[in-house]
Motif scaffolding. Structure first.
Motif, PDB file in Angstrom:
ATOM      1  N   MET A 100     -23.708  15.768 -42.902  1.00 54.95           N
ATOM      2  CA  MET A 100     -22.208  15.317 -42.716  1.00 54.95           C
ATOM      3  C   MET A 100     -21.533  15.839 -43.487  1.00 54.95           C
ATOM      4  O   MET A 100     -19.918  16.105 -42.802  1.00 54.95           O
ATOM      5  N   ASP A 101     -21.984  15.110 -45.395  1.00 56.37           N
ATOM      6  CA  ASP A 101     -20.265  15.806 -46.149  1.00 56.37           C
ATOM      7  C   ASP A 101     -20.176  17.336 -45.667  1.00 56.37           C
ATOM      8  O   ASP A 101     -18.701  17.218 -46.318  1.00 56.37           O
ATOM      9  N   ILE A 102     -21.195  17.753 -45.590  1.00 59.59           N
ATOM     10  CA  ILE A 102     -21.632  19.756 -45.755  1.00 59.59           C
ATOM     11  C   ILE A 102     -20.435  19.463 -44.568  1.00 59.59           C
ATOM     12  O   ILE A 102     -19.163  20.562 -44.555  1.00 59.59           O
ATOM     13  N   LEU A 103     -20.223  19.206 -43.699  1.00 58.33           N
ATOM     14  CA  LEU A 103     -19.182  19.233 -42.452  1.00 58.33           C
ATOM     15  C   LEU A 103     -17.612  18.886 -42.829  1.00 58.33           C
ATOM     16  O   LEU A 103     -16.918  19.653 -42.837  1.00 58.33           O
ATOM     17  N   ASN A 104     -18.014  17.825 -43.746  1.00 59.36           N
ATOM     18  CA  ASN A 104     -16.539  17.595 -44.381  1.00 59.36           C
ATOM     19  C   ASN A 104     -15.904  18.314 -44.787  1.00 59.36           C
ATOM     20  O   ASN A 104     -14.595  18.244 -45.074  1.00 59.36           O
ATOM     21  N   ALA A 105     -17.040  19.331 -45.450  1.00 58.41           N
ATOM     22  CA  ALA A 105     -16.724  19.977 -47.038  1.00 58.41           C
ATOM     23  C   ALA A 105     -15.854  20.665 -45.502  1.00 58.41           C
ATOM     24  O   ALA A 105     -14.873  21.456 -46.527  1.00 58.41           O
ATOM     25  N   PHE A 106     -16.549  21.750 -45.433  1.00 63.13           N
ATOM     26  CA  PHE A 106     -16.095  22.541 -44.086  1.00 63.13           C
ATOM     27  C   PHE A 106     -14.782  23.025 -43.449  1.00 63.13           C
ATOM     28  O   PHE A 106     -13.840  23.665 -43.203  1.00 63.13           O
TER      29      PHE A 106
ATOM     30  N   ILE B  38      -3.887  20.454 -32.130  1.00 69.63           N
ATOM     31  CA  ILE B  38      -4.672  19.364 -32.183  1.00 69.63           C
ATOM     32  C   ILE B  38      -4.533  18.361 -33.306  1.00 69.63           C
ATOM     33  O   ILE B  38      -4.120  19.472 -34.415  1.00 69.63           O
ATOM     34  N   SER B  39      -4.892  17.296 -33.191  1.00 65.71           N
ATOM     35  CA  SER B  39      -4.090  16.364 -34.677  1.00 65.71           C
ATOM     36  C   SER B  39      -5.090  15.895 -35.092  1.00 65.71           C
ATOM     37  O   SER B  39      -6.844  16.448 -34.560  1.00 65.71           O
ATOM     38  N   ALA B  40      -5.308  16.028 -36.911  1.00 65.09           N
ATOM     39  CA  ALA B  40      -6.367  15.254 -36.891  1.00 65.09           C
ATOM     40  C   ALA B  40      -6.817  14.120 -36.509  1.00 65.09           C
ATOM     41  O   ALA B  40      -8.190  13.665 -36.986  1.00 65.09           O
ATOM     42  N   ARG B  41      -6.373  13.162 -35.794  1.00 63.54           N
ATOM     43  CA  ARG B  41      -7.120  12.174 -35.623  1.00 63.54           C
ATOM     44  C   ARG B  41      -7.975  12.088 -34.356  1.00 63.54           C
ATOM     45  O   ARG B  41      -8.347  11.279 -33.490  1.00 63.54           O
ATOM     46  N   ASP B  42      -7.105  12.957 -33.589  1.00 63.97           N
ATOM     47  CA  ASP B  42      -7.808  13.429 -32.171  1.00 63.97           C
ATOM     48  C   ASP B  42      -9.128  14.007 -32.834  1.00 63.97           C
ATOM     49  O   ASP B  42      -9.968  13.908 -31.997  1.00 63.97           O
ATOM     50  N   PHE B  43      -9.174  15.038 -33.126  1.00 68.05           N
ATOM     51  CA  PHE B  43     -10.189  15.734 -34.420  1.00 68.05           C
ATOM     52  C   PHE B  43     -11.386  14.804 -34.571  1.00 68.05           C
ATOM     53  O   PHE B  43     -12.394  14.690 -34.669  1.00 68.05           O
TER      54      PHE B  43
ATOM     55  N   ALA C 241     -11.439  11.527 -33.929  1.00 69.91           N
ATOM     56  CA  ALA C 241     -11.597  10.738 -32.496  1.00 69.91           C
ATOM     57  C   ALA C 241     -13.412  11.273 -31.945  1.00 69.91           C
ATOM     58  O   ALA C 241     -14.041  10.631 -31.556  1.00 69.91           O
ATOM     59  N   LEU C 242     -13.114  13.035 -31.643  1.00 73.03           N
ATOM     60  CA  LEU C 242     -14.049  13.688 -30.798  1.00 73.03           C
ATOM     61  C   LEU C 242     -15.243  14.239 -31.220  1.00 73.03           C
ATOM     62  O   LEU C 242     -15.913  14.172 -30.946  1.00 73.03           O
ATOM     63  N   THR C 243     -15.256  13.931 -33.490  1.00 79.81           N
ATOM     64  CA  THR C 243     -16.315  14.753 -33.675  1.00 79.81           C
ATOM     65  C   THR C 243     -17.033  13.599 -34.518  1.00 79.81           C
ATOM     66  O   THR C 243     -18.130  13.554 -34.590  1.00 79.81           O
ATOM     67  N   GLY C 244     -16.103  12.806 -35.020  1.00 76.05           N
ATOM     68  CA  GLY C 244     -17.267  11.097 -35.355  1.00 76.05           C
ATOM     69  C   GLY C 244     -17.376  11.630 -37.217  1.00 76.05           C
ATOM     70  O   GLY C 244     -17.443  10.994 -37.819  1.00 76.05           O
ATOM     71  N   LEU C 245     -16.426  12.762 -37.634  1.00 77.24           N
ATOM     72  CA  LEU C 245     -16.207  13.117 -38.695  1.00 77.24           C
ATOM     73  C   LEU C 245     -15.200  12.916 -39.220  1.00 77.24           C
ATOM     74  O   LEU C 245     -13.694  11.765 -39.458  1.00 77.24           O
ATOM     75  N   ASP C 246     -15.775  12.490 -40.894  1.00 80.42           N
ATOM     76  CA  ASP C 246     -14.340  11.577 -41.749  1.00 80.42           C
ATOM     77  C   ASP C 246     -13.312  12.361 -42.067  1.00 80.42           C
ATOM     78  O   ASP C 246     -12.270  11.952 -42.159  1.00 80.42           O
TER      79      ASP C 246
END
Length: 336
Positions: free
Chosen positions: A1-7, A147-152, A154-159
């Motif tokens: 998950m952290d790798i996804l957050n990084a990218f 697309i806003s950061a908040r919507d993203f 909520a959509l992906t569940g990423l931090d």
């Protein structure tokens, strides 16, 4: 998950902004490249041509907004681009008729035309400031985010959130359409082929019956369109301030030279090289590395090579390196 957050963080702060900025630089560099390939001089007034065309579009946008005319979620400035192109076309054609034509008839050396273009640059800059003033002008409207950061989140569940501005998406789409139309024109139409022939061998083109003044006029019209579109997209993405376009001359020239000045494909490639270099070197990599590396190796500092105040210095350094070690650029120059 952290790798996804990084990218996601990398995409949000480096990839998406650099794609938009690179598209703007590519369009600007294409204008410089066409002038160099066909009229055979480096046009230092190009940045202020962008400023003038954008100013005309800004004034037209304000008029449309006052009349209640808009494009809903899209910026009204898209409707005003033709007005900006017309304003820039009138300016550059008048300049060519009054100034550049004289030096062409005298068979002046390219360095003379470069010096002349520097004088014209200051005239354009003064005209633009006189009409609209020296301050920042905001003319963007419509939906701010695709697309806003908040919507993203909520959509992906990423931090980490990914925000894509409408202007960034528009920049890439409009740039793709513009470049496609330009290459179609240069390769498929009779006038475009005449321009390429004139660029390859002026004397042979004249013997073939090509009208040089028509080639020059069409070149200036295309340059006015490219400059205005690039300027409006940049102004929508950031803001409009006349002096900013003067500063943009450095990364635009760097893009053209890195790619191989005179080569349209090189101008596009150079635009993205400069954009990713500027954004990447001035980005604080702490967040990305915190996600990407083990906790014990997470950096304490910002991990920022240069402050954003020095982003144009990146263009300068790249320009110097290319001129020293590969002066022909990524692609061989002067071929359309």
């Amino acid at each position: 998950m952290d790798i996804l957050n990084a990218f996601v963080a990398l995409a949000n702060f480096v990839i998406v902004p650099a794609l938009a900025y690179g598209s703007q630089l590519a369009l600007g560099a294409l204008g410089v490249t066409l002038i160099y390939a066909i009229l055979r001089f480096s046009n230092f007034a190009h940045g202020d041509t962008m400023a003038w065309g954008t100013m005309c579009a800004v004034l037209a946008t304000w008029g449309l907004q006052a009349a209640g005319i808009g494009l809903g979620p899209l910026p009204t400035a898209l409707l005003a681009i033709p007005v900006g192109i017309a304003g820039a076309a009138v300016l550059v054609l008048a300049t060519d008729r009054v100034v550049y034509r004289f030096y062409r008839e005298q068979k002046a050396k390219p360095v003379i035309l470069v010096i002349v273009s520097m004088g014209i640059m200051f005239v354009y800059n003064g005209l633009t400031r006189f009409v609209i003033g020296p301050d920042d002008q905001n003319f963007a409207d419509g939906e701010r985010f695709l697309i806003s950061a908040r919507d993203f989140k909520a959509l992906t569940g990423l931090d980490e959130g990914l925000a894509i501005k409408t202007t960034q998406a528009l920049t890439v789409v409009v740039a793709l359409i513009t470049v496609a139309l330009l290459f179609w024109f240069l390769n498929r139409t009779r006038t475009g082929k005449s321009m390429r022939a004139y660029s390859d061998n002026e004397d042979l083109a004249l013997l073939s019956g090509i009208n040089p003044e028509r080639v020059v006029t069409v070149t200036w019209l295309i340059v006015a369109a490219l400059a205005t579109i690039a300027g409006v997209l940049y102004g929508l993405d950031k803001s409009f301030k006349p002096f900013t376009y003067f500063q943009l001359l450095l990364p635009i020239f760097a893009a053209a030279i890195v790619g191989g000045i005179g080569n349209p494909l090189g101008a596009i490639a150079g635009g993205f090289v400069i954009a990713f270099s500027e954004v990447g070197i001035t980005y604080a990599w702490k967040k990305f590395l915190t996600y990407f590396l083990p906790e014990s190796m997470a950096p304490d500092g910002l991990v920022q090579l240069l402050s954003t105040d020095y982003k144009f210095a990146v263009s300068f350094v790249i320009l110097v390196i290319v001129l020293l070690f590969r002066p022909t650029g990524l692609f061989k120059g002067q071929t359309i």
